[in-house]
Design an enzyme around this catalytic site. Structure first.
Site, PDB file in Angstrom:
ATOM      1  N   GLN A 220       0.696  -1.202   0.051  1.00 16.34           N
ATOM      2  CA  GLN A 220      -0.262  -0.062   0.199  1.00 16.34           C
ATOM      3  C   GLN A 220       0.715   1.199   0.044  1.00 16.34           C
ATOM      4  OE1 GLN A 220      -3.164  -0.627   2.779  1.00 16.34           O
ATOM      5  NE2 GLN A 220      -3.955   1.660   2.688  1.00 16.34           N
TER       6      GLN A 220
ATOM      7  N   ARG B 215      -9.380  -8.479   3.529  1.00 12.65           N
ATOM      8  CA  ARG B 215      -8.231  -7.570   4.569  1.00 12.65           C
ATOM      9  C   ARG B 215      -8.412  -6.376   4.737  1.00 12.65           C
ATOM     10  NH1 ARG B 215      -2.840  -5.634   3.610  1.00 12.65           N
ATOM     11  NH2 ARG B 215      -1.320  -6.531   5.093  1.00 12.65           N
TER      12      ARG B 215
ATOM     13  N   SER C  15       4.429  -6.419   2.991  1.00 15.65           N
ATOM     14  CA  SER C  15       3.136  -6.372   3.507  1.00 15.65           C
ATOM     15  C   SER C  15       1.895  -6.888   2.472  1.00 15.65           C
ATOM     16  CB  SER C  15       2.838  -4.997   3.737  1.00 15.65           C
ATOM     17  OG  SER C  15       1.597  -4.733   4.779  1.00 15.65           O
ATOM     18  N   LEU C  16       1.114  -5.994   1.906  1.00 12.05           N
ATOM     19  CA  LEU C  16       0.010  -6.520   1.061  1.00 12.05           C
ATOM     20  C   LEU C  16       0.724  -7.278  -0.119  1.00 12.05           C
ATOM     21  CD1 LEU C  16      -2.742  -6.003  -0.457  1.00 12.05           C
ATOM     22  CD2 LEU C  16      -1.807  -3.921  -1.295  1.00 12.05           C
TER      23      LEU C  16
ATOM     24  N   GLN D  72       0.915 -12.161   9.839  1.00 12.78           N
ATOM     25  CA  GLN D  72       1.635 -10.769   9.184  1.00 12.78           C
ATOM     26  C   GLN D  72       1.222  -9.568   9.747  1.00 12.78           C
ATOM     27  OE1 GLN D  72       0.651  -8.539   5.850  1.00 12.78           O
ATOM     28  NE2 GLN D  72       2.020  -9.842   4.451  1.00 12.78           N
TER      29      GLN D  72
ATOM     30  N   HIS E 186       0.247  -3.620  11.340  1.00 13.27           N
ATOM     31  CA  HIS E 186       1.375  -4.458  11.863  1.00 13.27           C
ATOM     32  C   HIS E 186       1.892  -4.250  13.169  1.00 13.27           C
ATOM     33  CE1 HIS E 186       1.982  -5.948   7.653  1.00 13.27           C
ATOM     34  NE2 HIS E 186       2.045  -4.712   7.327  1.00 13.27           N
TER      35      HIS E 186
END
Length: 293
Positions: A10, A113, A88-89, A245, A196
């Site tokens: 992102q 998500r 991440s994503l 995650q 996170h």
């Protein structure tokens, strides 16, 4: 020579993203239209011609970055990764690219998500900040010293750049302490919440059920996962790491170091922007870094 394909997260989105793929490749057009059907709205209209504000909507941003990455990878001639990773994503994009996840299933998970993270942000007003020019160990020590509030390391982007995540007060206190300890800058980020971090636990619980009920397959190549920066091919292990995650830091510095140690001499970023290329150049010396062509 091994090639690592990496996928951004992102923040890499921009207006017009993916329009060239849609117009150039029949396969891309088909995948984009399938995505519109799955999501229940024409995300292509926002990606191709929407405003920055429209693209910043969580329900749009995450699927948009994911779609740009996986559709580009699907259209690349000679796409044969020796290893993959995603920031991440971007880990969802990496898992589609290495065939551990079906495109349709991954898009549903990414959408869930995004919505789960948005809800968690609304439940706990929180934020993130980038700490520049301070050793990771010192930032970790400062975060651990803020005992009255939630504040944790969230993104190990490259040496000297660590993003922290937590409550509003926790981030404010940690930023002041980091500056006092010699950080060049402590920049609050314009994000919706503490990604996170433990504050994403409601989203982790919600997403866990969806991931558990989704079929994961043996991948074509190892995926280096964010939670511990290690390579995985076992579908069950991959699944558990993907669940963890959301509340764990992204160990990008360590992922690139491990990929390099395991023979990667060329890193190719697939997706919008060049963020990962800049990070990789600061982590692994003497490797070839480029965008997908």
């Amino acid at each position: 020579m091994k090639t690592a394909y990496v996928f951004p997260g992102q923040g890499a989105q921009f207006s017009g993203m993916g329009k060239d793929l849609y117009e150039k490749f029949p396969q891309a057009k088909e995948m984009f239209e399938k995505a519109n059907d799955i999501l229940g709205f024409r995300i292509t209209d926002i990606m191709f011609a929407g405003s920055d504000e429209e693209l910043k909507q969580t329900k749009v941003t995450q699927p948009a970055v994911f779609l740009h990455s996986v559709i580009w990878a699907a259209c690349l001639p000679g796409f044969k990764p020796d290893m993959v990773a995603g920031h991440s994503l971007g880990e969802f994009s990496a898992l589609v690219a290495n065939k551990a996840l079906a495109f349709e299933d991954a898009l549903v998970l990414v959408s869930k998500r995004a919505n789960a993270m948005q809800k968690a942000c609304e439940m706990n007003p929180s934020t993130m900040a980038a700490i520049l020019g301070l050793a990771d160990e010192k930032v970790e020590e400062i975060c651990a010293g803020v005992t009255s509030e939630v504040v944790v390391p969230a993104n190990y982007n490259n040496p000297g750049q660590l993003v922290i995540s937590g409550s509003m007060k926790g981030i404010e206190e940690a930023c002041e302490k980091c500056k006092a300890a010699g950080a060049k800058r402590a920049l609050p980020l314009k994000v919706g919440g503490a990604f996170h971090s433990p504050l994403m636990e409601p989203a982790r619980v919600e997403l866990s059920a969806a991931i558990q009920s989704t079929a994961f397959h043996m991948p074509l190549c190892p995926v280096y996962q964010d939670v511990d920066a290690k390579p995985y091919v076992d579908p069950e292990k991959i699944k558990q790491n993907l669940i963890s995650q959301l509340t764990s830091p992204v160990r990008w510095t360590q992922i690139v170091q491990n990929m390099h140690a395991d023979g990667a001499t060329r890193f190719i970023e697939v997706g919008p922007g060049k963020t990962l290329q800049g990070m990789i150049a600061k982590i692994a010396q003497g490797v070839e870094v480029q965008g997908a062509e």
